[in-house]
Design an enzyme around this catalytic site. Structure first.
Site, PDB file in Angstrom:
ATOM      1  N   GLU A  67       0.828  -1.202   0.000  1.00 24.77           N
ATOM      2  CA  GLU A  67       0.000   0.000   0.000  1.00 24.77           C
ATOM      3  C   GLU A  67       0.865   1.256   0.000  1.00 24.77           C
ATOM      4  O   GLU A  67       0.514   2.259  -0.620  1.00 24.77           O
ATOM      5  CB  GLU A  67      -0.916   0.014   1.222  1.00 24.77           C
ATOM      6  CG  GLU A  67      -1.975  -1.066   1.215  1.00 24.77           C
ATOM      7  CD  GLU A  67      -2.820  -1.008   2.455  1.00 24.77           C
ATOM      8  OE1 GLU A  67      -3.970  -0.540   2.356  1.00 24.77           O
ATOM      9  OE2 GLU A  67      -2.343  -1.425   3.531  1.00 24.77           O
ATOM     10  N   LYS A  79     -10.860   4.542   1.346  1.00 25.13           N
ATOM     11  CA  LYS A  79      -9.890   3.788   0.563  1.00 25.13           C
ATOM     12  C   LYS A  79     -10.706   2.946  -0.413  1.00 25.13           C
ATOM     13  O   LYS A  79     -11.493   2.095   0.006  1.00 25.13           O
ATOM     14  CB  LYS A  79      -9.065   2.905   1.498  1.00 25.13           C
ATOM     15  CG  LYS A  79      -7.932   2.166   0.845  1.00 25.13           C
ATOM     16  CD  LYS A  79      -7.200   1.262   1.834  1.00 25.13           C
ATOM     17  CE  LYS A  79      -6.391   2.077   2.817  1.00 25.13           C
ATOM     18  NZ  LYS A  79      -5.480   1.217   3.618  1.00 25.13           N
TER      19      LYS A  79
END
Length: 122
Positions: free
Chosen positions: A25, A102
């Site tokens: 990420e 997200k």
């Protein structure tokens, strides 16, 4: 006429950022949506047509953008930084609703997003 409540908002502003606990990420990044709604009295702006008497959403955008570019493990931490800066920059803001989503969270399943939503008072 009396204004009983008023808000300035940005809705679903998209950023590519590098927040997350997993190394991938923070290396590859992913897309996020950020929404902010600030409560403040806009009566003066209704009367005087001057950005100086209201919350300039261009400045609000820049605050959010700057904080989204600083990598963090937790979107809660990013949201906290944004909130502190909004309250510090705009003394007339009484409450702030902030949502960071997200769009592709690494959860092993299909969803429209995951994130944090805060409702803050000065």
């Amino acid at each position: 006429m009396k204004v009983t409540s008023s808000y300035i908002f940005l809705n679903d502003v998209r950023f590519h950022a590098y927040h997350g606990v997993l190394p991938q990420e923070q290396e590859v990044g992913q897309d996020f949506l950020v929404s902010a709604r600030a409560a403040l009295d806009v009566t003066a702006a209704m009367e005087h047509d001057m950005v100086e008497v209201t919350l300039d959403y261009g400045v609000l955008y820049r605050i959010i953008k700057e904080e989204m570019t600083q990598t963090s493990q937790l979107v809660e931490h990013v949201a906290g930084r944004i909130a502190h800066r909004v309250f510090d920059t705009f003394p007339g803001v009484t409450t702030l609703d902030l949502k960071i989503t997200k769009l592709n969270p690494p959860i092993g399943g299909d969803c429209e997003g995951a994130g944090v939503e805060l409702h803050l008072e000065r």
